[in-house]
Design a protein around this motif. Structure first.
Motif, mmCIF file in Angstrom:
data_model
loop_
_atom_site.group_PDB
_atom_site.id
_atom_site.type_symbol
_atom_site.label_atom_id
_atom_site.label_comp_id
_atom_site.label_asym_id
_atom_site.label_seq_id
_atom_site.Cartn_x
_atom_site.Cartn_y
_atom_site.Cartn_z
ATOM 1 N N GLU A 89 1.682 6.565 13.699
ATOM 2 C CA GLU A 89 2.277 5.483 12.924
ATOM 3 C C GLU A 89 1.327 4.945 11.858
ATOM 4 O O GLU A 89 1.722 4.123 11.034
ATOM 5 C CB GLU A 89 2.708 4.343 13.863
ATOM 6 C CG GLU A 89 3.876 4.693 14.763
ATOM 7 C CD GLU A 89 5.086 5.154 13.968
ATOM 8 O OE1 GLU A 89 5.468 4.470 13.002
ATOM 9 O OE2 GLU A 89 5.651 6.218 14.302
ATOM 10 N N MET A 90 0.071 5.399 11.875
ATOM 11 C CA MET A 90 -0.889 4.936 10.878
ATOM 12 C C MET A 90 -0.846 5.827 9.641
ATOM 13 O O MET A 90 -0.533 7.019 9.722
ATOM 14 C CB MET A 90 -2.298 4.932 11.469
ATOM 15 C CG MET A 90 -2.483 3.951 12.603
ATOM 16 S SD MET A 90 -4.195 3.892 13.221
ATOM 17 C CE MET A 90 -4.964 2.891 11.939
ATOM 18 N N TYR A 91 -1.169 5.256 8.492
ATOM 19 C CA TYR A 91 -1.303 6.028 7.268
ATOM 20 C C TYR A 91 -2.643 6.769 7.304
ATOM 21 O O TYR A 91 -3.580 6.340 7.978
ATOM 22 C CB TYR A 91 -1.239 5.116 6.043
ATOM 23 C CG TYR A 91 0.115 4.458 5.858
ATOM 24 C CD1 TYR A 91 1.127 5.105 5.153
ATOM 25 C CD2 TYR A 91 0.368 3.200 6.390
ATOM 26 C CE1 TYR A 91 2.373 4.516 4.989
ATOM 27 C CE2 TYR A 91 1.621 2.596 6.236
ATOM 28 C CZ TYR A 91 2.606 3.265 5.538
ATOM 29 O OH TYR A 91 3.845 2.683 5.391
ATOM 30 N N TYR A 95 -5.968 5.301 8.887
ATOM 31 C CA TYR A 95 -6.552 5.875 10.098
ATOM 32 C C TYR A 95 -8.037 6.181 9.898
ATOM 33 O O TYR A 95 -8.879 5.878 10.757
ATOM 34 C CB TYR A 95 -5.800 7.156 10.469
ATOM 35 C CG TYR A 95 -6.407 7.952 11.595
ATOM 36 C CD1 TYR A 95 -6.317 7.521 12.916
ATOM 37 C CD2 TYR A 95 -7.081 9.152 11.342
ATOM 38 C CE1 TYR A 95 -6.867 8.253 13.954
ATOM 39 C CE2 TYR A 95 -7.641 9.888 12.370
ATOM 40 C CZ TYR A 95 -7.527 9.432 13.674
ATOM 41 O OH TYR A 95 -8.092 10.153 14.699
ATOM 42 N N LYS A 125 0.539 8.733 2.995
ATOM 43 C CA LYS A 125 1.630 8.984 3.947
ATOM 44 C C LYS A 125 1.226 8.624 5.371
ATOM 45 O O LYS A 125 0.040 8.614 5.711
ATOM 46 C CB LYS A 125 2.036 10.456 3.907
ATOM 47 C CG LYS A 125 2.650 10.902 2.592
ATOM 48 C CD LYS A 125 3.063 12.370 2.670
ATOM 49 C CE LYS A 125 3.658 12.849 1.354
ATOM 50 N NZ LYS A 125 4.027 14.291 1.422
ATOM 51 N N LYS A 126 2.235 8.373 6.204
ATOM 52 C CA LYS A 126 1.974 8.196 7.625
ATOM 53 C C LYS A 126 1.645 9.562 8.239
ATOM 54 O O LYS A 126 2.217 10.585 7.845
ATOM 55 C CB LYS A 126 3.187 7.587 8.327
ATOM 56 C CG LYS A 126 3.380 6.101 8.060
ATOM 57 C CD LYS A 126 4.493 5.529 8.932
ATOM 58 C CE LYS A 126 4.602 4.022 8.738
ATOM 59 N NZ LYS A 126 5.649 3.423 9.607
ATOM 60 N N GLN A 129 4.382 11.842 9.381
ATOM 61 C CA GLN A 129 5.195 12.526 8.370
ATOM 62 C C GLN A 129 4.598 13.867 7.953
ATOM 63 O O GLN A 129 5.253 14.639 7.253
ATOM 64 C CB GLN A 129 5.327 11.643 7.123
ATOM 65 C CG GLN A 129 6.072 10.338 7.338
ATOM 66 C CD GLN A 129 6.088 9.492 6.082
ATOM 67 O OE1 GLN A 129 5.045 9.154 5.529
ATOM 68 N NE2 GLN A 129 7.286 9.155 5.613
#
Length: 298
Positions: A89-91, A95, A125-126, A129
């Motif tokens: 859930e982190m970008y 991160y 982006k996460k 993804q």
């Protein structure tokens, strides 16, 4: 030496996972670490990364003992485990910033590893993804954040598609120009494409430690021949430079020679002298995969 392993043994109760293992790695080497499941690869990598202590022997990373200089060893190593633990859930940039703050690394380093690992277009982006190939890049970027001198990679290319394989392969080779890389993998082609050297472990013992150049130059030659009649293997074993004869099926034999000289003419002469017809006569070289199978199936 970047990594030195001396007479390392590790037991789990009565089960001996490693038995007097020794080797050393120099800076700038990319070394493939091969072995079947249960051979002791993971145990040794856990010792080198200080997650396990050996039962006997010593291991050092940049001259720091893995049992007594734990923090110094961890500072010297970048580790990418097989199951790359990421916060999906982190970008990407978030991160890396999170980990940089934990290890008190300058913020400027975040952009450096993003560019080094080809994450510039994905940094916003996460992680969830991203494709698996890009997630591996994030793991490598994280392992490189503190600019370690040694990288330990556990199955870094497993599950990647052909394009991702080429990208990660190129990245590892580029990083390996200035760092020592120990890479555990089951993919023989990756070792042949990336590594300078291969170490094979089986049942807790090192069974091979060779430079890839030596392996290529010293390849044995195998001649595959099919006759029209069964031949005693002992007769074929008397040919010059023969190190092994195997009847693969029916009247087909694989004859291993310890020479680079094309030995098909010798096999042809044998057939002529023994009034045999040759139905097939091919030459092939021993691959890393063949060597691996031979050493681990004994």
């Amino acid at each position: 030496m970047s990594i030195t392993v001396k007479e390392i043994s590790k037991s789990y109760g009565s089960q001996k996972a490693l038995d007097s293992v020794s080797f050393s790695l120099r800076k700038g080497e990319i070394v493939g670490f091969l072995g079947p499941n249960g051979a002791g690869k993971s145990t040794l990598m856990k010792i080198l990364t200080t997650y396990l202590a050996p039962s006997a022997g010593t291991a050092t990373v940049n001259d720091f003992d893995t049992a007594t200089n734990i923090q110094q060893v961890r500072n010297s190593i970048g580790y990418l485990p097989e199951h790359n633990p990421l916060y999906l859930e982190m970008y990407v940039r978030e991160y890396l910033k999170f980990n940089a703050e934990i290890y008190r690394i300058a913020k400027e380093r975040i952009q450096e590893v993003i560019e080094l690992t080809g994450l510039t277009t994905e940094a916003h982006k996460k992680i969830g993804q991203l494709s698996k190939g890009y997630r591996q890049r994030v793991g490598l970027a994280n392992a490189l954040l503190h600019n370690p001198e040694v990288l330990i990679l556990d199955e870094p290319t497993t599950g990647l598609d052909p394009n991702q394989l080429l990208e990660i392969r190129s990245l590892i080779k580029n990083v390996g120009k200035t760092k020592t890389v120990l890479m555990s993998t089951h993919i023989m082609q990756e070792v042949e494409a990336i590594c300078d050297r291969v170490i094979i472990i089986n049942k807790g013992h090192i069974v091979a430690d060779k430079k890839m150049s030596e392996l290529r130059d010293g390849q044995q030659q195998i001649v595959v021949v099919a006759f029209d009649y069964r031949v005693e293997e002992v007769a074929l074993s008397r040919l010059a430079n023969v190190t092994g004869v195997k009847n693969t099926h029916d009247f087909t034999y694989e004859i291993t020679f310890s020479t680079k000289e094309d030995m098909r003419s010798t096999v042809f002469d044998f057939a002529h002298d023994n009034q045999l017809k040759i139905l097939q006569l091919n030459q092939k070289n021993v691959s890393l995969e063949s060597l691996f199978l031979e050493l681990t199936e004994r």
